[in-house]
Write a protein that holds these residues in place. Structure first.
Motif, PDB file in Angstrom:
ATOM      1  N   GLU A 105       0.826  -1.204   0.000  1.00  0.00           N
ATOM      2  CA  GLU A 105       0.000   0.000   0.000  1.00  0.00           C
ATOM      3  C   GLU A 105       0.864   1.259   0.000  1.00  0.00           C
ATOM      4  OE1 GLU A 105      -3.951  -1.440   2.498  1.00  0.00           O
ATOM      5  OE2 GLU A 105      -2.096  -1.031   3.594  1.00  0.00           O
ATOM      6  N   LEU A 106       1.929   1.241   0.793  1.00  0.00           N
ATOM      7  CA  LEU A 106       2.830   2.386   0.867  1.00  0.00           C
ATOM      8  C   LEU A 106       3.529   2.605  -0.473  1.00  0.00           C
ATOM      9  CD1 LEU A 106       4.047   4.614   2.629  1.00  0.00           C
ATOM     10  CD2 LEU A 106       5.824   2.990   3.301  1.00  0.00           C
ATOM     11  N   THR A 107       4.002   1.530  -1.082  1.00  0.00           N
ATOM     12  CA  THR A 107       4.672   1.623  -2.383  1.00  0.00           C
ATOM     13  C   THR A 107       3.736   2.213  -3.435  1.00  0.00           C
ATOM     14  OG1 THR A 107       6.077  -0.266  -1.854  1.00  0.00           O
ATOM     15  CG2 THR A 107       5.841   0.272  -4.183  1.00  0.00           C
ATOM     16  N   ALA A 108       2.477   1.742  -3.451  1.00  0.00           N
ATOM     17  CA  ALA A 108       1.504   2.231  -4.428  1.00  0.00           C
ATOM     18  C   ALA A 108       1.188   3.714  -4.200  1.00  0.00           C
ATOM     19  CB  ALA A 108       0.225   1.404  -4.361  1.00  0.00           C
ATOM     20  N   LEU A 109       1.020   4.108  -2.943  1.00  0.00           N
ATOM     21  CA  LEU A 109       0.697   5.484  -2.610  1.00  0.00           C
ATOM     22  C   LEU A 109       1.831   6.419  -3.031  1.00  0.00           C
ATOM     23  CD1 LEU A 109      -1.151   6.601   0.478  1.00  0.00           C
ATOM     24  CD2 LEU A 109       0.954   7.784  -0.063  1.00  0.00           C
ATOM     25  N   ILE A 110       3.056   6.020  -2.769  1.00  0.00           N
ATOM     26  CA  ILE A 110       4.213   6.848  -3.143  1.00  0.00           C
ATOM     27  C   ILE A 110       4.354   6.894  -4.663  1.00  0.00           C
ATOM     28  CG2 ILE A 110       6.736   7.013  -3.036  1.00  0.00           C
ATOM     29  CD1 ILE A 110       6.482   5.954  -0.120  1.00  0.00           C
ATOM     30  N   ALA A 111       4.107   5.783  -5.322  1.00  0.00           N
ATOM     31  CA  ALA A 111       4.176   5.758  -6.788  1.00  0.00           C
ATOM     32  C   ALA A 111       3.158   6.733  -7.386  1.00  0.00           C
ATOM     33  CB  ALA A 111       3.930   4.346  -7.308  1.00  0.00           C
ATOM     34  N   GLU A 112       1.953   6.805  -6.791  1.00  0.00           N
ATOM     35  CA  GLU A 112       0.937   7.756  -7.246  1.00  0.00           C
ATOM     36  C   GLU A 112       1.446   9.193  -7.123  1.00  0.00           C
ATOM     37  OE1 GLU A 112      -2.845   7.428  -5.222  1.00  0.00           O
ATOM     38  OE2 GLU A 112      -2.835   5.249  -5.466  1.00  0.00           O
ATOM     39  N   GLU A 113       2.024   9.518  -5.981  1.00  0.00           N
ATOM     40  CA  GLU A 113       2.524  10.871  -5.740  1.00  0.00           C
ATOM     41  C   GLU A 113       3.674  11.220  -6.685  1.00  0.00           C
ATOM     42  OE1 GLU A 113       1.363  13.406  -4.059  1.00  0.00           O
ATOM     43  OE2 GLU A 113      -0.284  12.229  -3.247  1.00  0.00           O
ATOM     44  N   VAL A 114       4.574  10.272  -6.903  1.00  0.00           N
ATOM     45  CA  VAL A 114       5.707  10.508  -7.808  1.00  0.00           C
ATOM     46  C   VAL A 114       5.179  10.749  -9.218  1.00  0.00           C
ATOM     47  CG1 VAL A 114       7.727   9.439  -8.895  1.00  0.00           C
ATOM     48  CG2 VAL A 114       7.416   9.277  -6.420  1.00  0.00           C
ATOM     49  N   ALA A 115       4.214   9.929  -9.646  1.00  0.00           N
ATOM     50  CA  ALA A 115       3.642  10.086 -10.984  1.00  0.00           C
ATOM     51  C   ALA A 115       2.882  11.412 -11.110  1.00  0.00           C
ATOM     52  CB  ALA A 115       2.713   8.918 -11.303  1.00  0.00           C
ATOM     53  N   ALA A 116       2.111  11.755 -10.095  1.00  0.00           N
ATOM     54  CA  ALA A 116       1.311  12.985 -10.136  1.00  0.00           C
ATOM     55  C   ALA A 116       2.189  14.231 -10.176  1.00  0.00           C
ATOM     56  CB  ALA A 116       0.379  13.044  -8.929  1.00  0.00           C
ATOM     57  N   SER A 117       3.309  14.184  -9.481  1.00  0.00           N
ATOM     58  CA  SER A 117       4.171  15.368  -9.433  1.00  0.00           C
ATOM     59  C   SER A 117       5.200  15.377 -10.553  1.00  0.00           C
ATOM     60  CB  SER A 117       4.889  15.436  -8.080  1.00  0.00           C
ATOM     61  OG  SER A 117       5.805  14.359  -7.958  1.00  0.00           O
ATOM     62  N   GLY A 118       5.388  14.231 -11.209  1.00  0.00           N
ATOM     63  CA  GLY A 118       6.399  14.140 -12.261  1.00  0.00           C
ATOM     64  C   GLY A 118       7.806  14.257 -11.713  1.00  0.00           C
ATOM     65  N   ALA A 119       7.949  13.973 -10.430  1.00  0.00           N
ATOM     66  CA  ALA A 119       9.233  14.123  -9.749  1.00  0.00           C
ATOM     67  C   ALA A 119      10.216  13.039 -10.185  1.00  0.00           C
ATOM     68  CB  ALA A 119       9.036  14.041  -8.240  1.00  0.00           C
ATOM     69  N   GLY A 121      14.669  12.092  -9.402  1.00  0.00           N
ATOM     70  CA  GLY A 121      15.960  12.488  -8.845  1.00  0.00           C
ATOM     71  C   GLY A 121      15.893  12.939  -7.404  1.00  0.00           C
ATOM     72  N   ARG A 122      17.055  13.027  -6.825  1.00  0.00           N
ATOM     73  CA  ARG A 122      17.203  13.352  -5.404  1.00  0.00           C
ATOM     74  C   ARG A 122      16.610  14.724  -5.032  1.00  0.00           C
ATOM     75  NH1 ARG A 122      21.562  11.052  -2.550  1.00  0.00           N
ATOM     76  NH2 ARG A 122      21.111  11.448  -0.388  1.00  0.00           N
ATOM     77  N   ALA A 123      16.679  15.696  -5.928  1.00  0.00           N
ATOM     78  CA  ALA A 123      16.211  17.049  -5.637  1.00  0.00           C
ATOM     79  C   ALA A 123      14.707  17.086  -5.374  1.00  0.00           C
ATOM     80  CB  ALA A 123      16.547  17.982  -6.788  1.00  0.00           C
ATOM     81  N   ALA A 124      13.960  16.126  -5.891  1.00  0.00           N
ATOM     82  CA  ALA A 124      12.503  16.114  -5.738  1.00  0.00           C
ATOM     83  C   ALA A 124      12.054  15.412  -4.462  1.00  0.00           C
ATOM     84  CB  ALA A 124      11.872  15.439  -6.943  1.00  0.00           C
ATOM     85  N   MET A 125      12.990  14.841  -3.704  1.00  0.00           N
ATOM     86  CA  MET A 125      12.614  14.055  -2.533  1.00  0.00           C
ATOM     87  C   MET A 125      11.804  14.856  -1.513  1.00  0.00           C
ATOM     88  SD  MET A 125      14.836  11.475  -0.286  1.00  0.00           S
ATOM     89  CE  MET A 125      14.133  10.697   1.158  1.00  0.00           C
ATOM     90  N   GLY A 126      12.203  16.077  -1.244  1.00  0.00           N
ATOM     91  CA  GLY A 126      11.492  16.907  -0.270  1.00  0.00           C
ATOM     92  C   GLY A 126      10.048  17.159  -0.665  1.00  0.00           C
ATOM     93  N   ALA A 127       9.829  17.465  -1.932  1.00  0.00           N
ATOM     94  CA  ALA A 127       8.468  17.739  -2.416  1.00  0.00           C
ATOM     95  C   ALA A 127       7.598  16.489  -2.322  1.00  0.00           C
ATOM     96  CB  ALA A 127       8.517  18.248  -3.846  1.00  0.00           C
ATOM     97  N   VAL A 128       8.143  15.348  -2.693  1.00  0.00           N
ATOM     98  CA  VAL A 128       7.379  14.096  -2.636  1.00  0.00           C
ATOM     99  C   VAL A 128       7.098  13.724  -1.182  1.00  0.00           C
ATOM    100  CG1 VAL A 128       7.409  11.633  -3.182  1.00  0.00           C
ATOM    101  CG2 VAL A 128       8.246  13.281  -4.857  1.00  0.00           C
ATOM    102  N   MET A 129       8.088  13.875  -0.310  1.00  0.00           N
ATOM    103  CA  MET A 129       7.902  13.569   1.112  1.00  0.00           C
ATOM    104  C   MET A 129       6.785  14.427   1.698  1.00  0.00           C
ATOM    105  SD  MET A 129       9.744  11.149   2.427  1.00  0.00           S
ATOM    106  CE  MET A 129       9.678  11.528   4.164  1.00  0.00           C
ATOM    107  N   LYS A 130       6.763  15.694   1.343  1.00  0.00           N
ATOM    108  CA  LYS A 130       5.737  16.602   1.871  1.00  0.00           C
ATOM    109  C   LYS A 130       4.345  16.145   1.424  1.00  0.00           C
ATOM    110  CE  LYS A 130       4.487  21.467   2.118  1.00  0.00           C
ATOM    111  NZ  LYS A 130       4.809  22.819   1.711  1.00  0.00           N
ATOM    112  N   ALA A 131       4.211  15.781   0.165  1.00  0.00           N
ATOM    113  CA  ALA A 131       2.925  15.337  -0.362  1.00  0.00           C
ATOM    114  C   ALA A 131       2.489  14.016   0.267  1.00  0.00           C
ATOM    115  CB  ALA A 131       3.005  15.200  -1.881  1.00  0.00           C
ATOM    116  N   VAL A 132       3.423  13.096   0.415  1.00  0.00           N
ATOM    117  CA  VAL A 132       3.105  11.776   0.964  1.00  0.00           C
ATOM    118  C   VAL A 132       2.792  11.871   2.457  1.00  0.00           C
ATOM    119  CG1 VAL A 132       4.067   9.491   1.474  1.00  0.00           C
ATOM    120  CG2 VAL A 132       4.402  10.503  -0.776  1.00  0.00           C
ATOM    121  N   ARG A 133       3.522  12.699   3.178  1.00  0.00           N
ATOM    122  CA  ARG A 133       3.345  12.814   4.630  1.00  0.00           C
ATOM    123  C   ARG A 133       1.901  13.145   4.990  1.00  0.00           C
ATOM    124  NH1 ARG A 133       7.039  16.790   6.158  1.00  0.00           N
ATOM    125  NH2 ARG A 133       8.652  15.310   5.606  1.00  0.00           N
TER     126      ARG A 133
END
Length: 155
Positions: A105-119, A121-133
């Motif tokens: 479930e966690l993997t799928a949720l994070i994959a959704e956020e990564v796909a939605a943001s188009g993130a 590389g390492r520089a996008a980690m903060g933005a994805v973490m904020k959205a997932v949190r």
């Protein structure tokens, strides 16, 4: 502060009374410890206030993390009896936390956020973490989330 406690706080108080009557030392001491942490959180800052259930979950999550880390530290130090006590307290705390997300479930949720943001590389980690949190609030340990975000971003 209002006299009517939140649902979770009322449940904690009720469970404390039940545990004390049943002479359940671990449960009563753990709930007392949580109530102390809640009271400290309520009076911190400029104005005393009643915590919402969401804020109580945050306090419970923090306390559970402390127990998890302490159990690991005691195990590493060869203090099994203390590690067992920490795990017993963690078990009590887990009963008040939302159901934890499975790895899938966690993997799928994070994959959704990564796909939605188009993130990527390492520089996008903060933005994805904020959205997932915001979406996993209390349902997954921050370390698990960070590790999976890092893995999916290839960071």
């Amino acid at each position: 502060m209002p006299d009517s406690p939140t649902g979770l706080k009322a449940r904690l108080r009720s469970d404390l009374t039940t545990a004390m009557k049943a002479r359940d030392a671990i449960r009563s001491s753990t709930i007392r410890m949580v109530m102390t942490a809640v009271k400290a959180e309520e009076v911190s800052g400029d104005v005393a206030r009643e915590l919402s259930d969401q804020e109580l979950v945050t306090v419970l999550t923090r306390e559970a993390k402390k127990r998890r880390e302490a159990a690991t530290a005691y195990d590493d130090a060869g203090r099994g009896e203390l590690a067992d006590k920490e795990r017993a307290e963690l078990e009590v705390l887990s009963g008040y936390l939302p159901k934890q997300l499975s790895d899938e479930e966690l993997t799928a949720l994070i994959a959704e956020e990564v796909a939605a943001s188009g993130a990527s590389g390492r520089a996008a980690m903060g933005a994805v973490m904020k959205a997932v949190r915001g979406r996993v609030a209390g349902q997954a340990d921050g370390g698990r989330v960070a590790a999976e975000v890092k893995r999916q971003l290839g960071a």
